[in-house]
Design a protein around this motif. Structure first.
Motif, PDB file in Angstrom:
ATOM      1  N   GLU A 129       0.804  -1.211   0.000  1.00  0.00           N
ATOM      2  CA  GLU A 129       0.000   0.000   0.000  1.00  0.00           C
ATOM      3  C   GLU A 129       0.840   1.265   0.000  1.00  0.00           C
ATOM      4  OE1 GLU A 129      -2.610  -0.193   3.307  1.00  0.00           O
ATOM      5  OE2 GLU A 129      -3.785  -1.880   2.533  1.00  0.00           O
ATOM      6  N   GLU A 130       2.048   1.201   0.580  1.00  0.00           N
ATOM      7  CA  GLU A 130       2.864   2.409   0.717  1.00  0.00           C
ATOM      8  C   GLU A 130       3.588   2.732  -0.587  1.00  0.00           C
ATOM      9  OE1 GLU A 130       5.211  -1.189   1.909  1.00  0.00           O
ATOM     10  OE2 GLU A 130       3.254  -0.354   2.424  1.00  0.00           O
ATOM     11  N   ARG A 131       4.240   3.908  -0.605  1.00  0.00           N
ATOM     12  CA  ARG A 131       5.048   4.305  -1.753  1.00  0.00           C
ATOM     13  C   ARG A 131       6.119   3.251  -2.013  1.00  0.00           C
ATOM     14  NH1 ARG A 131       6.724   9.488  -3.865  1.00  0.00           N
ATOM     15  NH2 ARG A 131       5.347  10.450  -2.302  1.00  0.00           N
ATOM     16  N   VAL A 132       6.370   2.939  -3.286  1.00  0.00           N
ATOM     17  CA  VAL A 132       7.343   1.897  -3.636  1.00  0.00           C
ATOM     18  C   VAL A 132       8.452   2.481  -4.491  1.00  0.00           C
ATOM     19  CG1 VAL A 132       5.623   0.060  -3.505  1.00  0.00           C
ATOM     20  CG2 VAL A 132       6.029   1.213  -5.690  1.00  0.00           C
ATOM     21  N   GLY A 133       9.575   1.792  -4.518  1.00  0.00           N
ATOM     22  CA  GLY A 133      10.692   2.204  -5.351  1.00  0.00           C
ATOM     23  C   GLY A 133      10.628   1.582  -6.726  1.00  0.00           C
ATOM     24  N   THR A 134      11.362   2.182  -7.644  1.00  0.00           N
ATOM     25  CA  THR A 134      11.434   1.652  -9.007  1.00  0.00           C
ATOM     26  C   THR A 134      11.889   0.194  -8.990  1.00  0.00           C
ATOM     27  OG1 THR A 134      11.951   3.830  -9.902  1.00  0.00           O
ATOM     28  CG2 THR A 134      12.549   1.933 -11.254  1.00  0.00           C
ATOM     29  N   GLY A 135      11.232  -0.640  -9.767  1.00  0.00           N
ATOM     30  CA  GLY A 135      11.591  -2.049  -9.845  1.00  0.00           C
ATOM     31  C   GLY A 135      10.781  -2.958  -8.948  1.00  0.00           C
ATOM     32  N   THR A 136       9.958  -2.392  -8.062  1.00  0.00           N
ATOM     33  CA  THR A 136       9.134  -3.203  -7.170  1.00  0.00           C
ATOM     34  C   THR A 136       7.944  -3.796  -7.923  1.00  0.00           C
ATOM     35  OG1 THR A 136       9.714  -1.724  -5.334  1.00  0.00           O
ATOM     36  CG2 THR A 136       7.804  -3.169  -5.011  1.00  0.00           C
ATOM     37  N   ASN A 137       7.554  -5.004  -7.559  1.00  0.00           N
ATOM     38  CA  ASN A 137       6.338  -5.602  -8.109  1.00  0.00           C
ATOM     39  C   ASN A 137       5.137  -5.151  -7.279  1.00  0.00           C
ATOM     40  OD1 ASN A 137       7.999  -6.943  -9.887  1.00  0.00           O
ATOM     41  ND2 ASN A 137       7.888  -8.896  -8.808  1.00  0.00           N
ATOM     42  N   VAL A 138       4.089  -4.667  -7.943  1.00  0.00           N
ATOM     43  CA  VAL A 138       2.900  -4.165  -7.264  1.00  0.00           C
ATOM     44  C   VAL A 138       1.684  -4.921  -7.791  1.00  0.00           C
ATOM     45  CG1 VAL A 138       1.391  -2.172  -6.916  1.00  0.00           C
ATOM     46  CG2 VAL A 138       3.878  -1.873  -6.876  1.00  0.00           C
ATOM     47  N   THR A 139       0.813  -5.340  -6.893  1.00  0.00           N
ATOM     48  CA  THR A 139      -0.427  -6.027  -7.266  1.00  0.00           C
ATOM     49  C   THR A 139      -1.621  -5.134  -6.989  1.00  0.00           C
ATOM     50  OG1 THR A 139       0.499  -8.219  -6.816  1.00  0.00           O
ATOM     51  CG2 THR A 139      -1.902  -8.032  -6.837  1.00  0.00           C
ATOM     52  N   ILE A 140      -2.482  -4.984  -7.981  1.00  0.00           N
ATOM     53  CA  ILE A 140      -3.735  -4.245  -7.838  1.00  0.00           C
ATOM     54  C   ILE A 140      -4.851  -5.282  -7.741  1.00  0.00           C
ATOM     55  CG2 ILE A 140      -5.263  -2.511  -8.830  1.00  0.00           C
ATOM     56  CD1 ILE A 140      -2.872  -1.406 -10.366  1.00  0.00           C
ATOM     57  N   HIS A 141      -5.484  -5.351  -6.581  1.00  0.00           N
ATOM     58  CA  HIS A 141      -6.512  -6.355  -6.309  1.00  0.00           C
ATOM     59  C   HIS A 141      -7.897  -5.744  -6.507  1.00  0.00           C
ATOM     60  CE1 HIS A 141      -8.514  -9.792  -4.590  1.00  0.00           C
ATOM     61  NE2 HIS A 141      -9.033  -9.081  -3.608  1.00  0.00           N
ATOM     62  N   LEU A 142      -8.746  -6.427  -7.271  1.00  0.00           N
ATOM     63  CA  LEU A 142     -10.094  -5.948  -7.587  1.00  0.00           C
ATOM     64  C   LEU A 142     -11.114  -6.999  -7.157  1.00  0.00           C
ATOM     65  CD1 LEU A 142      -9.374  -4.877 -11.291  1.00  0.00           C
ATOM     66  CD2 LEU A 142      -8.953  -3.542  -9.234  1.00  0.00           C
ATOM     67  N   TRP A 143     -12.287  -6.542  -6.740  1.00  0.00           N
ATOM     68  CA  TRP A 143     -13.334  -7.494  -6.375  1.00  0.00           C
ATOM     69  C   TRP A 143     -14.710  -6.849  -6.506  1.00  0.00           C
ATOM     70  CZ3 TRP A 143     -10.377  -4.797  -2.945  1.00  0.00           C
ATOM     71  CH2 TRP A 143     -11.039  -4.040  -1.974  1.00  0.00           C
ATOM     72  N   ASN A 144     -15.718  -7.701  -6.648  1.00  0.00           N
ATOM     73  CA  ASN A 144     -17.107  -7.252  -6.604  1.00  0.00           C
ATOM     74  C   ASN A 144     -17.875  -8.173  -5.667  1.00  0.00           C
ATOM     75  OD1 ASN A 144     -17.761  -9.605  -8.034  1.00  0.00           O
ATOM     76  ND2 ASN A 144     -17.686  -8.576 -10.014  1.00  0.00           N
ATOM     77  N   LYS A 145     -19.185  -8.108  -5.682  1.00  0.00           N
ATOM     78  CA  LYS A 145     -19.982  -8.898  -4.751  1.00  0.00           C
ATOM     79  C   LYS A 145     -20.349 -10.262  -5.321  1.00  0.00           C
ATOM     80  CE  LYS A 145     -21.866  -5.038  -2.110  1.00  0.00           C
ATOM     81  NZ  LYS A 145     -23.088  -4.386  -1.563  1.00  0.00           N
ATOM     82  N   GLY A 146     -19.331 -10.952  -5.859  1.00  0.00           N
ATOM     83  CA  GLY A 146     -19.533 -12.316  -6.322  1.00  0.00           C
ATOM     84  C   GLY A 146     -19.951 -12.466  -7.765  1.00  0.00           C
ATOM     85  N   PHE A 147     -19.998 -11.360  -8.557  1.00  0.00           N
ATOM     86  CA  PHE A 147     -20.372 -11.453  -9.963  1.00  0.00           C
ATOM     87  C   PHE A 147     -19.246 -12.099 -10.764  1.00  0.00           C
ATOM     88  CE2 PHE A 147     -22.933  -7.799  -8.574  1.00  0.00           C
ATOM     89  CZ  PHE A 147     -24.174  -8.123  -9.092  1.00  0.00           C
ATOM     90  N   GLU A 148     -19.592 -13.053 -11.627  1.00  0.00           N
ATOM     91  CA  GLU A 148     -18.630 -13.511 -12.631  1.00  0.00           C
ATOM     92  C   GLU A 148     -18.595 -12.458 -13.716  1.00  0.00           C
ATOM     93  OE1 GLU A 148     -20.090 -17.333 -13.796  1.00  0.00           O
ATOM     94  OE2 GLU A 148     -18.832 -18.359 -12.316  1.00  0.00           O
ATOM     95  N   ALA A 149     -17.428 -11.868 -13.912  1.00  0.00           N
ATOM     96  CA  ALA A 149     -17.364 -10.680 -14.756  1.00  0.00           C
ATOM     97  C   ALA A 149     -15.964 -10.509 -15.307  1.00  0.00           C
ATOM     98  CB  ALA A 149     -17.760  -9.445 -13.945  1.00  0.00           C
ATOM     99  N   THR A 150     -15.848  -9.597 -16.269  1.00  0.00           N
ATOM    100  CA  THR A 150     -14.554  -9.143 -16.768  1.00  0.00           C
ATOM    101  C   THR A 150     -14.223  -7.816 -16.092  1.00  0.00           C
ATOM    102  OG1 THR A 150     -14.872 -10.230 -18.900  1.00  0.00           O
ATOM    103  CG2 THR A 150     -13.246  -8.453 -18.805  1.00  0.00           C
ATOM    104  N   PHE A 151     -13.099  -7.773 -15.393  1.00  0.00           N
ATOM    105  CA  PHE A 151     -12.662  -6.548 -14.729  1.00  0.00           C
ATOM    106  C   PHE A 151     -11.836  -5.705 -15.702  1.00  0.00           C
ATOM    107  CE2 PHE A 151     -13.620  -9.007 -10.947  1.00  0.00           C
ATOM    108  CZ  PHE A 151     -14.136  -8.045 -10.077  1.00  0.00           C
ATOM    109  N   LEU A 152     -12.033  -4.404 -15.644  1.00  0.00           N
ATOM    110  CA  LEU A 152     -11.271  -3.460 -16.454  1.00  0.00           C
ATOM    111  C   LEU A 152     -10.554  -2.487 -15.530  1.00  0.00           C
ATOM    112  CD1 LEU A 152     -14.255  -3.950 -18.034  1.00  0.00           C
ATOM    113  CD2 LEU A 152     -12.953  -2.791 -19.808  1.00  0.00           C
TER     114      LEU A 152
END
Length: 289
Positions: A129-152
C-alpha cells in the motif's frame, strides 16, 4: 433447367459482390463516445461518402433501423432517447446508392457500452500500500460482490482501460505490475462487465494512488528505465545483441496510444534486475534465446 437456375443464382451473387466492391464502406461513430449510462441520450452517426437514399443501422442479435437521408447531408443519425439495457450492444451501418441501387458493405462494428448503476461499484486495493521504489512488483486487487465478470483497470489520463481480466471464482481479479517505473505512477480505478451482460458496465469504484520513488542508477551506469507518456501499453526491447530491437507488440489492441521502455533482466527470469538475455512485455514475460 437445373444448370440454368444455378447460373442465374451465381449471376445474382456475382452482381451483388461487384456492387458491394464498388461502394466505399461507411463509418459509424458514437456521440458521446464513452461515459454513457442507462437512461442517457446517445446518437449513432453513420458517415457516408456521398448522397444516398437509404441507410440501415444493425444491432447485432437485435433490432434493425432504417431511414431515408437528405442528399445535402453527409451522415445519417440514429438517436436513442433515454437508453435502456436493450440498447447496449454492437452496431454496424450500411447504405444504398440511389441511382444504381447498389448496396455497400457494412461499416466496422461499434460497441455501445452502457453504465448500469444498479450494479454495485467494485472494490480496489494495492499491495504493497505504501510508496514503492522503481523495480518493485505491485499487485492491484479488484473485487465485486460475487459477480462472474470481466474486470477493467482504468488509469488517470488514459481514455481507454489499460488492462482487462476475467474474474476468478468469487468475483475477484489481480493485476500485477512487474518492476514498476515512474510512468506507472498515478491514480487507478476499476469497473467490471458481467459475463451475461457484456455491454453493460458497473460504475467506477473508489480509486487508489500508486506512488513510485525513482531509484538512482548505480555509479557509472545509466538508468535503464525511460520516462514515457502514461498511456497505455508497453513494448519490450532487448538489450542482448542477438535479439536487439523490438520483440513484442502492444498488450491491448483497442488502446490507441503506446509508450516504450527498455526492460533489462537476468537471463532466464523476469525480475527486472540486471542485464541479460530476456525481455519482458508487461504483464507477461518473454525470453530471447
Amino acid at each position: 433447367m437445373a444448370p440454368v437456375a444455378l447460373a442465374l443464382i451465381l449471376g445474382w451473387w456475382l452482381v451483388a459482390v461487384i456492387r458491394a466492391q464498388h461502394l466505399p464502406r461507411p463509418s459509424l461513430w458514437l456521440h458521446p463516445s464513452q461515459g454513457v449510462s442507462v437512461g442517457d441520450n446517445v446518437t449513432l452517426r453513420c458517415h457516408l461518402p456521398w448522397p444516398v437514399a437509404w441507410v440501415w443501422l444493425y444491432q447485432e442479435g437485435g433490432w434493425t433501423y432504417s431511414k431515408s437521408k437528405d442528399k445535402q447531408q453527409d451522415a445519417a443519425e440514429f438517436s436513442f432517447i433515454s437508453t435502456s439495457r436493450e440498447h447496449a450492444g454492437t452496431y454496424r451501418c450500411q447504405y444504398r446508392e440511389p441511382e444504381s441501387a447498389k448496396i455497400s458493405e457494412q461499416s466496422d462494428p461499434v460497441q455501445l457500452v452502457l453504465t448500469d448503476h444498479s450494479f454495485p461499484p467494485p472494490g480496489i486495493s494495492l499491495r504493497p500500500e505504501e510508496r514503492v521504489g522503481t523495480g518493485t512488483n505491485v499487485t492491484i486487487h479488484l473485487w465485486n460482490k460475487g459477480f462472474e465478470a470481466t474486470f477493467l483497470l482504468h488509469k488517470d489520463g488514459c481514455s481507454a482501460p489499460v488492462q482487462h481480466q476475467d474474474s476468478s471464482w468469487g468475483g475477484a481479479a489481480n493485476f500485477t505490475v512487474f518492476g514498476v517505473a515512474p510512468a506507472d505512477a498515478g491514480t487507478y480505478w476499476c469497473s467490471y462487465r458481467p459475463w451475461h451482460y457484456p455491454h453493460l458496465s458497473s460504475p467506477l469504484g473508489d480509486s487508489v494512488m500508486l506512488e513510485v520513488t525513482p531509484t538512482p542508477a548505480p555509479p557509472g551506469k545509466s538508468d535503464p528505465f525511460f520516462q514515457c507518456t502514461p498511456c497505455c501499453g508497453w513494448v519490450a526491447v532487448s538489450l542482448h545483441p542477438v535479439c536487439m530491437g523490438v520483440v513484442a507488440g502492444n498488450r491491448n489492441n483497442q488502446t490507441p496510444h503506446r509508450c516504450q521502455r527498455i526492460v533489462p533482466c537476468k537471463s532466464g527470469d523476469s525480475t527486472g534486475e540486471g542485464l541479460g538475455r530476456c525481455t519482458r512485455l508487461w504483464p507477461w514475460s518473454l525470453l530471447c534465446h
